[in-house]
Design a protein around this motif. Sequence first.
Motif, mmCIF file in Angstrom:
data_model
loop_
_atom_site.group_PDB
_atom_site.id
_atom_site.type_symbol
_atom_site.label_atom_id
_atom_site.label_comp_id
_atom_site.label_asym_id
_atom_site.label_seq_id
_atom_site.Cartn_x
_atom_site.Cartn_y
_atom_site.Cartn_z
ATOM 1 N N LYS A 1 0.091 -0.839 -0.125
ATOM 2 C CA LYS A 1 0.116 -0.080 0.259
ATOM 3 C C LYS A 1 1.221 1.722 -0.018
ATOM 4 O O LYS A 1 1.530 2.066 0.523
ATOM 5 C CB LYS A 1 -0.835 -0.503 1.073
ATOM 6 N N ASP A 2 0.639 2.308 -0.751
ATOM 7 C CA ASP A 2 0.620 3.671 -1.020
ATOM 8 C C ASP A 2 0.628 4.268 -0.022
ATOM 9 O O ASP A 2 -0.702 4.380 0.422
ATOM 10 C CB ASP A 2 1.309 4.586 -1.976
ATOM 11 N N CYS A 3 1.713 4.876 0.932
ATOM 12 C CA CYS A 3 0.763 5.465 2.629
ATOM 13 C C CYS A 3 0.895 7.808 2.117
ATOM 14 O O CYS A 3 2.204 7.301 1.508
ATOM 15 C CB CYS A 3 1.887 5.821 3.119
ATOM 16 N N GLY A 4 0.648 7.980 2.420
ATOM 17 C CA GLY A 4 0.157 9.246 2.545
ATOM 18 C C GLY A 4 0.849 10.653 3.787
ATOM 19 O O GLY A 4 1.975 9.580 4.344
ATOM 20 N N GLU A 5 0.671 10.971 4.245
ATOM 21 C CA GLU A 5 1.003 11.847 5.046
ATOM 22 C C GLU A 5 1.316 10.923 6.230
ATOM 23 O O GLU A 5 0.239 10.877 6.641
ATOM 24 C CB GLU A 5 0.780 13.496 5.709
ATOM 25 N N GLU A 6 2.353 11.493 6.891
ATOM 26 C CA GLU A 6 2.805 11.384 8.326
ATOM 27 C C GLU A 6 1.190 11.721 9.697
ATOM 28 O O GLU A 6 1.584 13.324 8.879
ATOM 29 C CB GLU A 6 4.024 11.554 8.945
ATOM 30 N N GLY A 7 1.001 10.903 10.263
ATOM 31 C CA GLY A 7 -0.207 11.236 11.095
ATOM 32 C C GLY A 7 0.507 12.000 12.187
ATOM 33 O O GLY A 7 1.623 12.476 12.257
ATOM 34 N N GLU A 8 -0.706 12.796 13.495
ATOM 35 C CA GLU A 8 -0.598 13.270 14.785
ATOM 36 C C GLU A 8 0.806 12.319 15.747
ATOM 37 O O GLU A 8 0.731 12.961 16.267
ATOM 38 C CB GLU A 8 -1.253 14.442 15.258
ATOM 39 N N GLY A 9 -0.105 11.338 15.106
ATOM 40 C CA GLY A 9 0.236 10.274 16.498
ATOM 41 C C GLY A 9 1.336 10.442 16.949
ATOM 42 O O GLY A 9 2.484 10.112 15.924
ATOM 43 N N VAL A 10 2.744 10.026 18.045
ATOM 44 C CA VAL A 10 3.545 10.347 17.991
ATOM 45 C C VAL A 10 4.438 9.235 17.585
ATOM 46 O O VAL A 10 5.578 9.011 17.151
ATOM 47 C CB VAL A 10 3.794 10.583 19.758
ATOM 48 N N LEU A 11 3.748 7.722 18.173
ATOM 49 C CA LEU A 11 4.619 6.666 17.919
ATOM 50 C C LEU A 11 3.764 5.757 15.941
ATOM 51 O O LEU A 11 3.422 4.849 15.760
ATOM 52 C CB LEU A 11 4.795 5.386 18.234
ATOM 53 N N SER A 12 2.389 6.863 15.320
ATOM 54 C CA SER A 12 1.747 6.207 14.582
ATOM 55 C C SER A 12 2.484 6.020 13.264
ATOM 56 O O SER A 12 4.021 5.992 13.361
ATOM 57 C CB SER A 12 1.172 7.422 14.016
#
Lengths: 247, 444
Positions: free
Chosen positions: B348-359
């Motif tokens: 799967k291609d992933c987009g932007e990193e989320g806000e979760g510190v360890l996401s």
Amino acid sequence: MNAVVLGATRGAGRALARALAARGDRLFLLGRDLEELRRSAADCDVRSPGGAAALGVAGCDLLAPESAAPALDAAWAACGRVDAVVVTAALFATQERLESDRELARRLLEADFSGTVLFCEEARQRLLAQGGGTLCVFSSVAGERGRKPVVLYGAAKAGLTRYLEGLDHRFHARGLRVVTVKPGFLRTSMTDGLPAPPFTADPDEIAPLVLRAIDRGTPVVYVTPVWRWVMLVVRSLPRFVLRRVGF
Amino acid sequence: MSSGENGERLAGWGGLSVPGRELRSEDLAAVARGAVLTRGLGRSYGDSALPPPGVLTVAGSALADRILELDVEAPRLRAEAGLSLRALVPHLLRRGLFPPVVPGTQFVTLGGMVAADVHGKNHHVDGTIGRYVTRLVLLTADGERVTCSRAVEPELFRATLGGMGLTGHILEVELALRRLPSRWLLAESLRVDGIDAFLDGLEQSARAWRYTVGWIDCLTTGRRLGRGVVFRGRWATAEEAAGRRERREAQRSVPFDFPNWALNDATARLFNAVYTRCHPRRPRPRVESPRRFFWPLDAIGHWNRIYGRRGFTQFQCVLPERERPGAAKRFLAAAAARGGSSFLCVVKDCGEEGEGVLSFPRPGISIALDLPLRPSTAELVRALAEVVIEEGGRIYLAKDAFVRRDQFARMEPRLAEFERIRARWDPGRRLRSAQSVRLFGDPA
């Protein structure tokens, strides 16, 4: 239909209230903790096809029999007519705990027998006054025989079963339909941690069966139905056998 | 109370288990108070929902499952953390609503989704579930009930998204929802012949399709490395879905553990060859139900039993394909060379990193391999972790059971920030799991 449920925040009562809401019935919820009742009422609302199932909530405690009358008055005021009063609330503890904690035993006997009976007396009176209705009460298969693991709990439930049977005989002709529900072992927080025996059921499995019994006015319903046959055997076991076996 | 002493065991979805049991109650706070961890439906593959050694109980959230508020106008949901997607989704679909992000199974709780900060087929446009969480109610290590959001205790909020339940027991979740044009999806799949064409297909699809994912046959090597199928879908318009009616979908179940030999290289190769050929080279769009589109494996209960009693693990990593072109290809080649033969390899291609510190997700390519448990599996996973570190990627904690602490520290520069926030709320590190003992060095 309009149903008043005592015990809808947890276990079998929660499942039953959800099943009633899901088919469009209106509910009035009774219980000890008003905040808990409001949360359960909101949950039932979302499950209702119309988005609104709960007509209201009121505090009621089986250990405070005087709380029954005002709670039921509030229910009747909100519902107008009440088609069914359902009682699933009860206390449970293992025989070992009840033997070692006399105060807990007193509370359990009071809640599961005299508290429930006095609540039913108030409900019965109001149902008869409006010309009839259904009183559905959860007893237990534990009340069928005196048995080692459920001496005290079983005794309270046996008394309750007999009371409900008498109520049915006395008021059936006047339009009261008494439905005695006898669940076997249910997987709920009440039994969490106990080893699950055969025929253990989930509350969601038994809810439709209880609903059907309420609709039809079935006097006695075992849930799941296999318990009817299990208890037929247990009732016929001679004393010397029950003395030996562990259940 | 009996607690694991009757031979009861708690297992992850992969089958790895430890002695212990769940304490369940409708009143989640009551059982969570004093517990080291809360567990949802146990669908994490490794040891993230297992208690640390010597602890025999965890709190179970499954009975805390009430919907507290469903605002159809906003649209927004507030519910207790044990509510599962399985129980929730019918109530949403009925109102033309859907969770903005769903993982590959509907047997997950809201609390579990937040703790793992789950992603789905729409990560490239919509991010993780964390983006839509507006408020959380936690029971922190000291037994306090704390409400947090982007405005109130924002650090605790960010650390809890993807924090694997280590920042506090999640009691309540408030979530923004998506409004749907119809209750159906328009989906298609296309067969592709090699890794380059595959990644290209994924990238092309991403522009026009909200949901994309791919499956690759990891058993082919050389020129055909990366032969696979790209799936893509979007919500159908009212016109496209016209006349569709809900059908009861068959629920099958794997009734027993398959023998351990049933799934081997030969049978996996056969399955992969047949499966690839089931998909056309030229896509044919079809209308599908959400259940079939998002959760095809849920139609087969206990599908994990095909791996036999030995169980399996999953290895999922995300690799920064843009910064390091060819990273996915190198990883797959390394996996194939080490015998990381996989029945199921999901890309799967992933987009932007989320806000979760360890996401978990970050921009790049996510690869998930199912690996049957063999004596050599732990070593294989650690070797793959080295490749991931080399490429500047990271692993998904919800899948892991074998990565070493030093490896985790080398792939996770964000760990220090997480531990700083955690130290404020739980200085004694009371809240912990088998996984946090292994990876974070928590006291056992």
